[in-house]
Design an enzyme around this catalytic site. Sequence first.
Site, short mmCIF file in Angstrom:
data_model
loop_
_atom_site.label_atom_id
_atom_site.label_comp_id
_atom_site.label_asym_id
_atom_site.label_seq_id
_atom_site.Cartn_x
_atom_site.Cartn_y
_atom_site.Cartn_z
N PHE A 344 0.85 -1.21 -0.01
CA PHE A 344 0.07 -0.04 -0.03
C PHE A 344 0.84 1.29 0.31
CE2 PHE A 344 -2.41 -3.12 2.18
CZ PHE A 344 -3.69 -3.08 1.57
N ASP A 345 0.62 2.28 -0.69
CA ASP A 345 0.96 3.54 -0.48
C ASP A 345 0.37 4.11 0.78
OD1 ASP A 345 1.95 6.21 -1.19
OD2 ASP A 345 -0.20 6.71 -1.57
N LYS A 346 0.90 4.99 1.59
CA LYS A 346 0.52 5.49 2.73
C LYS A 346 -0.45 6.60 2.42
CE LYS A 346 2.47 8.26 5.39
NZ LYS A 346 1.67 9.45 6.00
N VAL A 546 -1.39 -1.04 -4.21
CA VAL A 546 -2.69 -0.01 -4.07
C VAL A 546 -2.10 1.16 -3.91
CG1 VAL A 546 -4.91 0.30 -2.80
CG2 VAL A 546 -3.89 -1.95 -2.88
#
Length: 654
Positions: A344-346, A546
């Site tokens: 995941f990107d943050k 994501v």
Amino acid sequence: MNQNKPNEHSHNHGILGEKTELYFAILSGVFFFTGLFIEHFSTVQEWSLGCFIAAYFFGGYFTTLEAINKIKKGEFEIDFLMLAAAIGAAYIGSWGEGALLLFLFSLGHALEHYAMNKAKKSIEALGNLSPKIALLKKENELVEIPIESLQIGDVIVIKPNTKVSADGVVIKGKSSINQASVTGESIPVDKYAISSLQTHTEFNDIESKHKVFTGTINGDNVIEVKVLKLSEDSTIARLVKMVSDAETQKSPTQLLTKKFEKWFVPIVILLVVVLCFAYLVIDETFNQSLYRAICVLVAASPCALAISTPSAVLSGIARAAKSGVLIKGGRALEDMGTLTTIAFDKTGTLTEGKPKLTNVIPLSGFDKTNFLSLVLDVESLSNHPLARAISKDIREQYQIETNNQASDMSEIQGKGIKAQYQGDEVFIGNPRLMTDNGIDVSTEIEQQMRDLLQDGETVMLVAYHKELIGLISVMDMPRPFAKDTLQRLKAIGIKNMIMLTGDHQNVGNSIARQIGLTEAKGNLLPEDKVKAIQKLKQRDSKIAMVGDGVNDAPAMANSTVGIAMGAAGSDVALETADVALMSDKIESLPFVIGLSRKSRSIIKQNLWISLGVVAFLVPITMMGWANIGSAVAIHEGSTLLVVINALRLLRYKI
């Protein structure tokens, strides 16, 4: 049966409309059963032959058209095998069995097209969401014009409970809008007029609370919208185009079955030709050998196999589209079903993407309200995103308003800001700003700062009258549903969930602890994210990324499946991702992964059913233990079973 897209069957729209094929199949059945009745209960045998011939005509009409189209392209497929079997049956005088074969085959064909059209229609329904006309505002009067005539910059009026006719930005009024058709969100979203709009503002750059999409439904208030996209570029138009493109991208299983059929059909034809001459080796007549060969021909036709994967892929894609998720083709659908690792990107994916004021700590007996008033007065002079976030939260959380007592604010690059407040200097920023201006930072305050930094917070010191009077901290908070979503992903078999962020490692660790990630990697530039993805791919073979699709595009392109969030407004996300969640909600992720797993299991079931039936029927027809009638019934039954099994996906719920 064949894998062509239903809308390619232009001949389906015959004399009786688009159900002509189905009516022909039913007529074929009526004549077949009438002929059967006459054969058994009447003395006029010629009548029964006439009925069987009529059954041949109605049952074989569309099959013949299909076969001719294929042969023109140099393809010998299942339709050809079926016709050959029916002609062979007529040749040896088994008119009744030939009529049964064509009746069941045409009925199977018609029902298959009906089922595939049903899945297609639920996708095409997206296209019908766009209204046909718009109310254009021209010098204070309203003119109805077709949406194709709208130009960028036009102002349109959306009346209560009507559809929005263009992608654009609200410039007057406020209303709640039902966006379910585009983003899959079940609850209407409040939209407000934007305060100022620069002429060059891009649709993607506007906050979602100000923008509206074509085909969404307005609530109870009138709003005025400035058009920012032409009708052919609207989100919904691109969505429909991408979903129809998605169907043409074959899944790995589909490519495999295509290869199998390419070899299988010629082998069957060869086997059938050989079996025609079995009478030379075993004691039977030519007609008996021919009958056996025709039985094998029917038994070996891989109808169910041809339709098993495309019907499941199409149903899966249609079901996802209905919930505001765009899956680009069978490959992405199947790959997602095998995932155990997601990166995941943050910012904006797992977190809100907006800093929130988390701690206010006044020191040396300074009153909290006075402290906050001072901070608000100074910060509201700055345009920095952090300053804006702090001002907004002080107003909302503590109900304090500005007294306008601060002036002469200036930013000191990389350190903070300074300003005049009631005749004295105020500094807000990091320890370096304090020491540069001769303000002492005690060890206990340094410790307090370290603790907050450890939790991933951004800390700012506040000094006034040359002494520290307090500190404030802000943090990008996790999305409300992030923790719950990750737990649900874990429950459906996602073992590794990793955050890749450009933020400080402490920030990453803190968020990871709060929401239950397995790992967090901080301080990453876009190219570092790509390297991290490649490493994870080596370790776990398949990985999804994501993100919001803009700065994550390279990492997404390198992952097995790129999943973009909030793609409704972002062209980049729609282009680069394999899967696009149209809404900005991470909660729909478990649904997508669950749907892909279900699609994979249905594809597997369908393959077992179709191959199992062929493997069972071929030997028993070769041995002469089954006649054409029973072979046809079992064979076509398996095809219908496969289609019905695939259509279960249209009703999938997590």
